[in-house]
Every structure is written in C-alpha cells, then in structure tokens.
Design an enzyme around this catalytic site. Sequence first.
Site, PDB file in Angstrom:
ATOM      1  N   LEU A 104      -9.224   6.636 -45.795  1.00  0.00           N
ATOM      2  CA  LEU A 104      -8.444   6.399 -44.559  1.00  0.00           C
ATOM      3  C   LEU A 104      -9.384   6.246 -43.360  1.00  0.00           C
ATOM      4  N   LEU A 144     -11.906  -1.431 -54.929  1.00  0.00           N
ATOM      5  CA  LEU A 144     -11.779  -2.269 -53.729  1.00  0.00           C
ATOM      6  C   LEU A 144     -12.367  -1.617 -52.477  1.00  0.00           C
ATOM      7  N   THR A 162     -16.582 -10.721 -53.388  1.00  0.00           N
ATOM      8  CA  THR A 162     -16.195 -11.767 -52.437  1.00  0.00           C
ATOM      9  C   THR A 162     -17.010 -13.044 -52.631  1.00  0.00           C
ATOM     10  N   ASP A 163     -16.420 -14.164 -52.227  1.00  0.00           N
ATOM     11  CA  ASP A 163     -17.156 -15.437 -52.280  1.00  0.00           C
ATOM     12  C   ASP A 163     -18.368 -15.432 -51.339  1.00  0.00           C
ATOM     13  N   GLU A 164     -18.352 -14.504 -50.350  1.00  0.00           N
ATOM     14  CA  GLU A 164     -19.432 -14.512 -49.352  1.00  0.00           C
ATOM     15  C   GLU A 164     -20.789 -14.177 -49.956  1.00  0.00           C
ATOM     16  N   TYR A 206     -22.714  -7.467 -44.330  1.00  0.00           N
ATOM     17  CA  TYR A 206     -21.549  -7.228 -45.208  1.00  0.00           C
ATOM     18  C   TYR A 206     -21.750  -7.887 -46.570  1.00  0.00           C
ATOM     19  N   SER A 207     -22.035  -9.205 -46.546  1.00  0.00           N
ATOM     20  CA  SER A 207     -22.118  -9.896 -47.847  1.00  0.00           C
ATOM     21  C   SER A 207     -23.329  -9.431 -48.640  1.00  0.00           C
ATOM     22  N   ALA A 208     -24.411  -9.034 -47.938  1.00  0.00           N
ATOM     23  CA  ALA A 208     -25.577  -8.512 -48.654  1.00  0.00           C
ATOM     24  C   ALA A 208     -25.228  -7.191 -49.337  1.00  0.00           C
ATOM     25  N   LYS A 227     -22.271  -6.326 -50.419  1.00  0.00           N
ATOM     26  CA  LYS A 227     -21.405  -6.626 -51.572  1.00  0.00           C
ATOM     27  C   LYS A 227     -22.248  -7.199 -52.723  1.00  0.00           C
ATOM     28  N   PRO A 235      -9.999 -15.977 -29.401  1.00  0.00           N
ATOM     29  CA  PRO A 235     -11.440 -16.236 -29.405  1.00  0.00           C
ATOM     30  C   PRO A 235     -11.867 -17.023 -30.641  1.00  0.00           C
ATOM     31  N   TYR A 267     -14.966 -18.696 -32.640  1.00  0.00           N
ATOM     32  CA  TYR A 267     -16.428 -18.643 -32.698  1.00  0.00           C
ATOM     33  C   TYR A 267     -17.010 -20.054 -32.834  1.00  0.00           C
ATOM     34  N   ASN A 306     -11.137 -23.512 -39.381  1.00  0.00           N
ATOM     35  CA  ASN A 306     -10.545 -22.448 -38.556  1.00  0.00           C
ATOM     36  C   ASN A 306      -9.610 -23.010 -37.490  1.00  0.00           C
ATOM     37  N   GLY A 309     -25.512 -15.930 -37.792  1.00  0.00           N
ATOM     38  CA  GLY A 309     -25.576 -16.155 -39.248  1.00  0.00           C
ATOM     39  C   GLY A 309     -24.263 -16.651 -39.835  1.00  0.00           C
TER      40      GLY A 309
HETATM   41  P1  NAD Z   1      -9.796  -3.398 -45.788  1.00  0.00           P
HETATM   42  O1  NAD Z   1     -10.906  -3.200 -44.814  1.00  0.00           O
HETATM   43  O2  NAD Z   1      -8.471  -3.834 -45.292  1.00  0.00           O
HETATM   44  O3  NAD Z   1      -9.572  -2.039 -46.596  1.00  0.00           O
HETATM   45  C1  NAD Z   1     -10.618  -1.257 -47.067  1.00  0.00           C
HETATM   46  C2  NAD Z   1     -10.057   0.084 -47.524  1.00  0.00           C
HETATM   47  O4  NAD Z   1     -11.141   0.879 -48.046  1.00  0.00           O
HETATM   48  C3  NAD Z   1      -9.430   0.905 -46.383  1.00  0.00           C
HETATM   49  O5  NAD Z   1      -8.213   1.449 -46.809  1.00  0.00           O
HETATM   50  C4  NAD Z   1     -10.447   2.014 -46.127  1.00  0.00           C
HETATM   51  O6  NAD Z   1      -9.874   3.207 -45.654  1.00  0.00           O
HETATM   52  C5  NAD Z   1     -11.048   2.185 -47.514  1.00  0.00           C
HETATM   53  N1  NAD Z   1     -12.409   2.758 -47.453  1.00  0.00           N
HETATM   54  C6  NAD Z   1     -13.435   2.369 -46.662  1.00  0.00           C
HETATM   55  N2  NAD Z   1     -14.512   3.149 -46.888  1.00  0.00           N
HETATM   56  C7  NAD Z   1     -14.157   4.034 -47.865  1.00  0.00           C
HETATM   57  C8  NAD Z   1     -14.835   5.082 -48.537  1.00  0.00           C
HETATM   58  N3  NAD Z   1     -16.099   5.401 -48.252  1.00  0.00           N
HETATM   59  N4  NAD Z   1     -14.173   5.764 -49.493  1.00  0.00           N
HETATM   60  C9  NAD Z   1     -12.880   5.470 -49.786  1.00  0.00           C
HETATM   61  N5  NAD Z   1     -12.179   4.512 -49.171  1.00  0.00           N
HETATM   62  C10 NAD Z   1     -12.816   3.794 -48.217  1.00  0.00           C
HETATM   63  O7  NAD Z   1     -10.375  -4.388 -46.882  1.00  0.00           O
HETATM   64  P2  NAD Z   1      -9.626  -5.535 -47.708  1.00  0.00           P
HETATM   65  O8  NAD Z   1      -9.616  -6.779 -46.905  1.00  0.00           O
HETATM   66  O9  NAD Z   1      -8.366  -4.999 -48.270  1.00  0.00           O
HETATM   67  O10 NAD Z   1     -10.686  -5.754 -48.882  1.00  0.00           O
HETATM   68  C11 NAD Z   1     -10.644  -4.956 -50.042  1.00  0.00           C
HETATM   69  C12 NAD Z   1     -11.783  -5.364 -50.965  1.00  0.00           C
HETATM   70  O11 NAD Z   1     -11.671  -6.738 -51.296  1.00  0.00           O
HETATM   71  C13 NAD Z   1     -13.175  -5.184 -50.350  1.00  0.00           C
HETATM   72  O12 NAD Z   1     -14.032  -4.735 -51.360  1.00  0.00           O
HETATM   73  C14 NAD Z   1     -13.556  -6.592 -49.911  1.00  0.00           C
HETATM   74  O13 NAD Z   1     -14.962  -6.759 -49.955  1.00  0.00           O
HETATM   75  C15 NAD Z   1     -12.868  -7.419 -50.972  1.00  0.00           C
HETATM   76  N6  NAD Z   1     -12.474  -8.781 -50.562  1.00  0.00           N
HETATM   77  C16 NAD Z   1     -11.712  -8.970 -49.424  1.00  0.00           C
HETATM   78  C17 NAD Z   1     -11.316 -10.261 -49.096  1.00  0.00           C
HETATM   79  C18 NAD Z   1     -10.453 -10.540 -47.869  1.00  0.00           C
HETATM   80  O14 NAD Z   1     -10.223 -11.708 -47.548  1.00  0.00           O
HETATM   81  N7  NAD Z   1      -9.927  -9.535 -47.181  1.00  0.00           N
HETATM   82  C19 NAD Z   1     -11.699 -11.346 -49.885  1.00  0.00           C
HETATM   83  C20 NAD Z   1     -12.497 -11.108 -51.006  1.00  0.00           C
HETATM   84  C21 NAD Z   1     -12.857  -9.805 -51.350  1.00  0.00           C
HETATM   85  O1  DAU Z   2     -14.353 -14.921 -47.848  1.00  0.00           O
HETATM   86  C1  DAU Z   2     -13.906 -13.656 -48.154  1.00  0.00           C
HETATM   87  C2  DAU Z   2     -14.102 -12.756 -46.961  1.00  0.00           C
HETATM   88  O2  DAU Z   2     -13.129 -13.144 -46.001  1.00  0.00           O
HETATM   89  C3  DAU Z   2     -13.997 -11.272 -47.273  1.00  0.00           C
HETATM   90  O3  DAU Z   2     -15.034 -10.905 -48.135  1.00  0.00           O
HETATM   91  C4  DAU Z   2     -14.084 -10.431 -45.984  1.00  0.00           C
HETATM   92  O4  DAU Z   2     -13.859  -9.072 -46.275  1.00  0.00           O
HETATM   93  C5  DAU Z   2     -13.018 -10.932 -45.024  1.00  0.00           C
HETATM   94  O5  DAU Z   2     -13.138 -10.231 -43.805  1.00  0.00           O
HETATM   95  C6  DAU Z   2     -13.153 -12.437 -44.780  1.00  0.00           C
HETATM   96  O6  DAU Z   2     -14.389 -12.735 -44.062  1.00  0.00           O
HETATM   97  P1  DAU Z   2     -14.435 -13.826 -42.902  1.00  0.00           P
HETATM   98  O7  DAU Z   2     -15.606 -13.516 -42.043  1.00  0.00           O
HETATM   99  O8  DAU Z   2     -14.319 -15.198 -43.435  1.00  0.00           O
HETATM  100  O9  DAU Z   2     -13.044 -13.469 -42.174  1.00  0.00           O
HETATM  101  P2  DAU Z   2     -12.636 -13.325 -40.627  1.00  0.00           P
HETATM  102  O10 DAU Z   2     -11.158 -13.181 -40.583  1.00  0.00           O
HETATM  103  O11 DAU Z   2     -13.476 -12.324 -39.918  1.00  0.00           O
HETATM  104  O12 DAU Z   2     -13.025 -14.762 -40.037  1.00  0.00           O
HETATM  105  C7  DAU Z   2     -12.471 -15.960 -40.575  1.00  0.00           C
HETATM  106  C8  DAU Z   2     -13.129 -17.122 -39.825  1.00  0.00           C
HETATM  107  O13 DAU Z   2     -12.673 -17.104 -38.463  1.00  0.00           O
HETATM  108  C9  DAU Z   2     -14.655 -17.027 -39.751  1.00  0.00           C
HETATM  109  O14 DAU Z   2     -15.204 -18.334 -39.800  1.00  0.00           O
HETATM  110  C10 DAU Z   2     -14.911 -16.420 -38.374  1.00  0.00           C
HETATM  111  C11 DAU Z   2     -13.761 -16.954 -37.545  1.00  0.00           C
HETATM  112  N1  DAU Z   2     -13.310 -16.065 -36.452  1.00  0.00           N
HETATM  113  C12 DAU Z   2     -12.986 -14.785 -36.750  1.00  0.00           C
HETATM  114  C13 DAU Z   2     -12.566 -13.909 -35.766  1.00  0.00           C
HETATM  115  C14 DAU Z   2     -12.221 -12.481 -36.091  1.00  0.00           C
HETATM  116  C15 DAU Z   2     -13.182 -16.552 -35.146  1.00  0.00           C
HETATM  117  O15 DAU Z   2     -13.457 -17.745 -34.886  1.00  0.00           O
HETATM  118  N2  DAU Z   2     -12.763 -15.695 -34.189  1.00  0.00           N
HETATM  119  C16 DAU Z   2     -12.455 -14.387 -34.422  1.00  0.00           C
HETATM  120  O16 DAU Z   2     -12.095 -13.653 -33.471  1.00  0.00           O
END
Ligand code: NAD
Ligand code: DAU
Length: 345
Positions: free
Chosen positions: A42, A86, A130-132, A156-158, A160, A211, A213, A255, A281
């Site tokens: 949490l 996760l 993740t694809d990252e 982050y991606s490093a 993962k 915003p 980027y 985007n 980056g």
């Molecule tokens: P999120 O940030 O919404 O949720 C992460 C959860 O992990 C939270 O509930 C947090 O409380 C819990 N957490 C964080 N640190 C913790 C710890 N030390 N111990 C226990 N719980 C902990 O993330 P999400 O977007 O739901 O992503 C979940 C997983 O999927 C991640 O591993 C992420 O890398 C991967 N992923 C996400 C996306 C995406 O688009 N969101 C895409 C591909 C992969």
């Molecule tokens: O590709 C999978 C990944 O997708 C997951 O591994 C990550 O956990 C998840 O956060 C997400 O990463 P991104 O960096 O792609 O997601 P985000 O929503 O932060 O940003 C999506 C795109 O939008 C990215 O190109 C950055 C841009 N962006 C994001 C924010 C928050 C903006 O232009 N403005 C913003 O304020």
Amino acid sequence: MSGRGIKRRVLVTGGAGFIGCNLVRLILTERPDWEVVNLDLLTYAGNLTSLADVEDHPRYRFIRGDVAEPVDVAKAMEGCWGVLHLAAESHVDRSILDPGPFLRTNIIGTRVMLDAARQCGVERFVQVSTDEVYGSLQPEDPAFTEMNRLLPNSPYSASKAGADLLVRAYYKTFELPVVITRCSNNFGPYQFPEKLLPLLIRNALADKEIPVYGDGLQVRDWIFVEDHCRALVEVLEKGRTGETYNIGGNCEMRNLDIIRKVLEELGKPESLITFVKDRPGHDRRYAMDNGRIELELGWTPAHTFAEALPKTVQWYLDNLEWVQSVVTGGYLEYYQRQYAGRHSG
Ligand code: NAD
Ligand code: DAU
C-alpha cells in the site's frame, strides 16, 4: 480461505495497484476453484478502495507487506501453487526523480520473491514485466519480439530488466519454474492519475492544462487492462516454463492523437494541450509482436481501442470519488515537483 473444492492458491503481489486489482477481480470471477492472496505494501499507488467490492470474498485474503521483506513474503506465499509478481514501482517520471525505491522494490524485491518461491516449492512463478525493457524503436523498425535485446533507457525500465535477468538466472541455475511476460501500455479502470490517461481525464475535467512532453509524437501500443489480465492467467496456466511472452494491444497511437480523442470524448477544447519540456531519455516508440502468445496460447486482445477508450473515460466520470480518494497530499506534492517550471515556451 481453503474451503472445499479449492484447487489452487495463487499469490498476486501488488494487487492493490492498477493492474493488480483488475487481475484479482478477474481471477475471483473466472476461476471459481482458485483462492487469491494479495500481498501489497500500500504505497501511494496501492489503494484498498480499488478492491472494496471483494474485500470480504471467501476466496480472497489481503496481507499488507513488502516484497523486499523475506518474512512478509514467506507468510504470503505459504501454500501457494502459483505466483503472479506485479508489485513494483511503476512510474517512469518518478524513477527519474529518484531511482532508489525502484532498485529496492523491483530488483531486491524480485530476488526475495524468487528465493521464497524456491523455498516454498511454488509450481509457477510469473514475472510481470514491460515492453520498456527493450528500449525504443525507430518509426520503420519491426515491433519488438521476445528475441530483442534488453536496452532499457530509464531507471524504471532498467530495474525491470534487472529483475527479468534475475528471474532468468533462477530458472537456469535453480530450475525454478518461471515465465516472464512483457506487456505494453495498459489503460482502464483504477489507474493512478500520475499516468497519462487518467491524468489527462482529471485535468481536462477541471479545465486544467494537459502537459504534453516534447512534441507529443511518441508512440505507445495501448492495451485494455482486462486483456492483459486475461493473458496473465493464460500464461500462469499454460505458458512454457523458462519462456518469455510479449503481450500487446495491436494498437500503436501517438500521444497527441490519444489526448485529442479523450478531449473529444469529454467535450473539452484542444486549447488545454500545453507542450512542456520533454522527459529525459524519453522512448520514442514501443510496439509489440504478439506472435508467440497468439500461436502458443491462443490469446489475442478481445477489446478494440475504439470500444474500450469511451468505456474507460466513462468509468472515470462515474468514479470521481475514487479518483479523489487516491489523490492525496503526497500526489499533489509530486505533481508540483514534476510539472512546475516545465513549460517549454
Ligand atoms: P501500480 O503502480 O499501479 O501498482 C503497483 C502496486 O505495487 C501498488 O499497489 C503498490 O502499493 C505495490 N507495491 C509497490 N511497492 C511494493 C512493495 N515493496 N511491496 C509490496 N507491494 C508494493 O502499477 P501497475 O501499473 O498496476 O503495474 C503493475 C506491474 O505491471 C508492474 O510490475 C509494472 O512494471 C507492470 N506493467 C505495467 C504496465 C502499465 O501500463 N501500467 C505495463 C506493463 C507492465
Ligand atoms: O509500456 C509499458 C509501460 O507503460 C509500463 O511499464 C509503465 O509502468 C507505465 O507507467 C507506462 O509507461 P509510460 O511512460 O509509457 O506511461 P505514461 O502514462 O507515464 O506516459 C505515456 C506517454 O505519455 C509517454 O510517452 C509520456 C507521455 N506523457 C506522460 C505524462 C504523465 C506526457 O506527455 N505527459 C504526461 O504528463
């Protein structure tokens, strides 16, 4: 828990986060002979309100704990057949502000999880990645396959990618039955409003600037969260041990195009779009080749973007209370730190 007719107990880590809560709900609904243990610390990103409808479910148990703490993990993993890992620090921008928590949770946490899985003799361990980790594509490049090299560009991606390599090593060295999944950008209900889609919906509803980027022409492959969750269950049940599976939405979008679509859905003007300093980056393009998971497991995304986006926007409109409840003082502080002074023009 452990009622009659239960075949499997599954540990979901990070179940109070965006993807995790959708996954817990899907398993409880679609696998009536499974129990789910949810281990979550949490953090700011985890919210039990996202699981309020299942908190008293007889096949569900929540444990508050840290994946980087062996005692917490041992307690949660006891008696589990499988693990869906996760829990992570998941936001790229936060990893740029401070990589520390990313290394601890994503790398050390995964190590603790793997050691516990060996100890407990779990039969399936799915590392949700993740694809990252593959880095960034040029416009003309083919989509990522599982054969692409790992070339992460953000802390982050490093982190993962580091975790994925540890998972692979535990398979090779200790024969731990692991599978790795790598998914593209999820969207859907219960996403924390630091990520593009919910942030944009929240700001637009308040007539605040959006915003964007850099030039906003970065490309992401968008997948509806339920499709990702379904793929994870398939991989847990049928994925080949030691294998990696890409999971994508077959939906590459820039985007700016996605932002314009959401503004249109909300009836808000494009004048809210504000170009700000780029993310350092910043990966230009991600795209996923789903060939392997389609061929081996028969999984394919069931939702189109055109259908799932309005459904998602409507969910946020119907759940403004949820959005309000997760946006705490900590979030407002982060927002200020991330966006203040970022205007490019
Ligand atoms: P999120 O940030 O919404 O949720 C992460 C959860 O992990 C939270 O509930 C947090 O409380 C819990 N957490 C964080 N640190 C913790 C710890 N030390 N111990 C226990 N719980 C902990 O993330 P999400 O977007 O739901 O992503 C979940 C997983 O999927 C991640 O591993 C992420 O890398 C991967 N992923 C996400 C996306 C995406 O688009 N969101 C895409 C591909 C992969
Ligand atoms: O590709 C999978 C990944 O997708 C997951 O591994 C990550 O956990 C998840 O956060 C997400 O990463 P991104 O960096 O792609 O997601 P985000 O929503 O932060 O940003 C999506 C795109 O939008 C990215 O190109 C950055 C841009 N962006 C994001 C924010 C928050 C903006 O232009 N403005 C913003 O304020």
